[in-house]
Design an enzyme around this catalytic site. Structure first.
Site, mmCIF file in Angstrom:
data_model
loop_
_atom_site.group_PDB
_atom_site.id
_atom_site.type_symbol
_atom_site.label_atom_id
_atom_site.label_comp_id
_atom_site.label_asym_id
_atom_site.label_seq_id
_atom_site.Cartn_x
_atom_site.Cartn_y
_atom_site.Cartn_z
ATOM 1 N N SER A 1 0.839 -1.193 0.000
ATOM 2 C CA SER A 1 0.000 0.000 0.000
ATOM 3 C C SER A 1 0.874 1.242 0.000
ATOM 4 O O SER A 1 2.010 1.217 0.488
ATOM 5 C CB SER A 1 -0.901 0.023 1.234
ATOM 6 N N ASP A 2 0.367 2.335 -0.557
ATOM 7 C CA ASP A 2 0.988 3.612 -0.261
ATOM 8 C C ASP A 2 0.811 3.847 1.237
ATOM 9 O O ASP A 2 -0.084 3.278 1.871
ATOM 10 C CB ASP A 2 0.346 4.730 -1.077
ATOM 11 N N TYR A 3 1.667 4.685 1.791
ATOM 12 C CA TYR A 3 1.678 4.856 3.242
ATOM 13 C C TYR A 3 0.311 5.320 3.757
ATOM 14 O O TYR A 3 -0.126 6.435 3.493
ATOM 15 C CB TYR A 3 2.745 5.857 3.646
ATOM 16 N N GLY A 4 -0.345 4.444 4.494
ATOM 17 C CA GLY A 4 -1.633 4.778 5.099
ATOM 18 C C GLY A 4 -2.834 4.587 4.202
ATOM 19 O O GLY A 4 -3.959 4.898 4.607
#
Length: 756
Positions: free
Chosen positions: A312-315
């Site tokens: 995932s992209d961060y968060g």
């Protein structure tokens, strides 16, 4: 496990090892391999951010960005001290995690390598199955760790139009990354930049899917040749939301996704062999990319045959619940993400902490978890972590920012510089009596987003002082700040200019002050009072050169006609001062070409070279005629090139056959120079509307004065196919127009061939 034609081929012995490990793992251990741990203190700061009142958050955000990107010495000291103090408890807590996020960035190469060895030793000695961890970081234009070479930013690398050079840079980045103890780079950024208002345009390879694909494949092959995993991002269509806003909702048809926004990712996987992929923050047609089964399973794995793992992209997994509101709980968010095809939540497990309960309750199948774990284990085997978990600290110290890599950074900076305007003032003679070096970007290093630090950098002012003759007086004045409204510094700048034979103004932008991540813009003029300073210097009627240091298009309506020359240097890396001075003084003849269109005004955006036919007109009532300020593929030289003798053979081919295109290019000037020969095509009559022109080939060549070379291209089914009305990829019979030239608008020769 090996690569063939850029694609990962699964080996039976590897699969046996994966299945053996999987059979020995408990459910908890399996889920552990899908977890990431993050130790940087920024995570604590962002926790604080969540309770800050909304009216104060902008100030806190500015502080965090400044600490992270600008005050590197401060952030480096804080982070390294924090890691040293908390490492043991962190490892004890996260010893069963499959991945560690950004833990080595703040340490110099030798210490980072030693710390890496300590981490792997602890994991091996304190876990039942002794499975090493993957440590990741960023690396768009150099590993984003202390002491690693800082190459030109991605947009500058795209401006070289030289995939062979980019692959060499990828090899260098891979060597330094692995030596530093990092196994995975969350790079490259391969989103298509069709709207330069997006602050992250600087991270991309520009607006064209063909050019971006060639650069992406070259970068990935280079990095992964050194056993470092590349994670191209952000899948998909991340930088082209309404208004040019990063990560805003996307409402695109499947056709435009497949024609414009998917090709770079498809090439990165099927040609480059990327072993990982990052999902995007945005939604497409209402479905968040991080839980979009059509994207992550049907397209990525079933259609393109992707064998790697998705992060995932961060968060962004939390964003499924907190931003997009398509999940009511974290448990629901992780269920949606994992079942859609996402394997690891970054930077640390939050929603993924609910996986164990979901599995025990039968709400998510163990086989779904198993398949994600298989992908992670394959990657660890490919990396060689089971066989050689440790690295050599001596080699890390030797290879990072070594002299060979600095020379490569200089070569890349030179090749990426684009000459936008020149009335003959350039190149400058070295025996000028005096030079005024002015502007907010003259005596500082603007490196762009996701840059490393801790190496020697050369500012433009230093480069000019080094290259000018000893008899030349070099006067420096900042003149104005990057964004401020004060003109108090004008007096000193104008005083320096009056004493000089020429004024060189270093203008532009900077990350994070005026562009970069979460720094989109609605105005592409130079910020602050930079334009006013340019105009007041021009009023002195001395030769004036503007050098732009920035990461996206700049609008120049107020001043472009007043200056004698404009040089686009982008963010040119640690050797920027030397590279810029080489171009200004003629030690190097600029040959870079624009990978994005420069508009005349922001109201035209999005503006790109390859639109489909309009049902009416292509201009505005208040802006008739030519729409671009500088077109895609544009760039001047200190010499001239003549194109001749276009040959197309054969003139008729079948749908599965290829046609050969040849053209002669001659240097008709007085100095050695590079030319980027560009090939565009147009499908004259098709079953669905086709772009007015499409880039389908390019070659950067170097010619001595009077020298001539034949440049050859091959067009086959891959270049000639498109998606028909039923979304089937096909090559239709009909006439194709071939256009060869020096830019998308400077077409020198035309011809045709027919598919029968």
């Amino acid at each position: 496990m090996k690569m063939s034609g850029g694609r990962l081929i699964l080996d039976s012995k590897v699969e046996e090892k994966v299945e053996r490990l999987l059979s020995e793992m408990t459910l908890e251990e399996k889920i552990g391999q899908l977890k990431a741990k993050w130790l940087l203190p920024w995570g604590r700061l962002f926790e604080i951010f969540r309770v800050v009142p909304p009216d104060r958050r902008e100030k806190i955000t500015d502080f965090l960005f400044t600490m992270f990107f600008a005050e590197r010495d401060v952030s480096d000291a804080i982070t390294s001290a924090y890691v040293r103090e908390h490492l043991k408890e962190f490892l004890e807590e996260g010893k069963n995690a499959g991945m560690l996020s950004i833990i080595l960035r703040s340490f110099p190469p030798r210490e980072a390598a030693e710390l890496h060895n300590s981490i792997q030793k602890f994991i091996i000695e304190n876990t039942r199955l002794k499975i090493p961890v993957i440590i990741h970081d960023e690396g768009l234009h150099g590993c984003m760790a202390r002491g690693c070479t800082i190459f030109p930013q991605s947009i500058a690398l795209a401006s070289t139009w030289n995939p062979e050079l980019v692959e060499r840079i990828g090899v260098a980045i891979g060597k330094e990354t692995r030596a530093h103890g990092i196994h995975q780079l969350l790079s490259p950024t391969i989103n298509i930049a069709r709207d330069p208002r997006c602050g992250r345009t600087e991270e991309t390879y520009g607006e064209d899917p063909y050019l971006a694909s060639k650069m992406a494949v070259a970068f990935i092959r280079g990095v992964q040749s050194q056993k470092v995993i590349c994670t191209p991002k952000h899948f998909a269509a991340n930088f082209v939301g309404d208004g040019g806003r990063d990560s805003n909702a996307i409402h695109f048809s499947e056709r435009i996704l497949r024609e414009i926004y998917f090709p770079t990712f498809k090439a990165a996987i099927m040609e480059g062999g990327a072993l990982s992929l990052m999902s995007a923050y945005n939604s497409i047609d209402g479905v968040p990319c991080s839980c979009n089964k059509w994207l992550l399973t049907e397209i990525l794995r079933e259609e393109w045959g992707f064998k790697g793992f998705v992060v995932s992209d961060y968060g962004s997994v939390l964003g499924i619940m907190s931003h997009h509101r398509v999940a009511g709980t974290k448990a629901e968010a992780v269920k949606k993400a994992l079942e859609a095809g996402l394997d690891i939540e970054l930077p640390e497990s939050d929603c993924f902490e609910h996986l164990l309960d979901l599995a025990r309750e039968g709400k998510i199948s163990e086989e779904t978890i198993n398949e994600a774990v298989r992908r992670v284990l394959r990657a660890k085997i490919w990396l060689g972590l089971f066989d050689e978990p440790f690295i050599d600290p001596d080699y890390a110290e030797k290879i990072c920012d070594c002299e060979e890599h600095r020379r490569l950074a200089l070569e890349a900076a030179r090749q990426g510089i684009v000459l936008l305007k020149n009335d003959g003032i350039l190149p400058l003679t070295k025996n000028l009596r005096s030079i005024a070096v002015l502007g907010p970007n003259a005596a500082v290093m603007r490196l762009g987003g996701y840059s490393g630090w801790g190496v020697k950098v050369v500012t433009p002012l230093e480069g000019i002082r080094k290259k000018a003759s000893e008899a030349t007086m070099v006067y420096y004045a900042e003149g104005c700040s990057l964004t401020g409204r004060s003109k108090e510094g004008f007096k000193e700048a104008l005083k320096a200019a009056r004493k000089s034979d020429v004024a060189i103004l270093f203008m532009g932008n900077s990350v994070p002050e005026t562009e970069g991540e979460q720094r989109d813009r609605c105005n592409l003029d130079l910020p602050g009072v930079q334009e006013d300073l340019i105009l007041e210097v021009c009023d002195l009627e001395i030769p004036t050169i503007v050098v732009l240091i920035n990461g996206s298009s700049i609008t120049m309506t107020r001043w472009i006609d007043r200056v004698n020359a404009v040089v686009e240097a982008w963010y040119p890396g640690e050797e920027s001062g030397n590279a810029i001075a080489d171009v200004l003084f003629g030690n190097y003849n600029p040959g870079g070409k624009l990978p994005i269109t420069f508009p005349k005004t922001v109201g035209q955006l999005p503006l790109y070279y390859n639109p489909k036919p309009s049902g009416r007109v292509y201009d505005y009532v208040d802006l008739r005629g030519i729409q671009y300020l500088f077109p895609f593929g544009y760039g001047l030289s200190y010499t001239t090139f003549e194109y001749s003798n276009l040959r197309i053979s054969p003139d008729k081919i079948g749908p599965e056959e290829s046609v050969k295109i040849q053209v002669d290019v001659k240097n008709t000037g007085r100095c050695r120079g590079d030319e980027v020969v560009q090939l565009y095509i147009h499908d004259v009559i098709a079953s669905v509307a086709r772009p007015l022109k499409e880039l389908k080939g390019f070659k950067r060549i170097t010619l001595e004065p009077g020298e001539q070379k034949t440049v050859e291209f091959t067009l086959g089914p891959e270049e000639l196919s498109f998606y028909d009305v039923n979304m089937n990829l096909t090559v239709e019979p009909g006439l194709f127009e071939v256009m060869i030239g020096s830019s998308s608008e400077d077409i020198r020769l035309k011809g045709t061939f027919e598919v029968i």
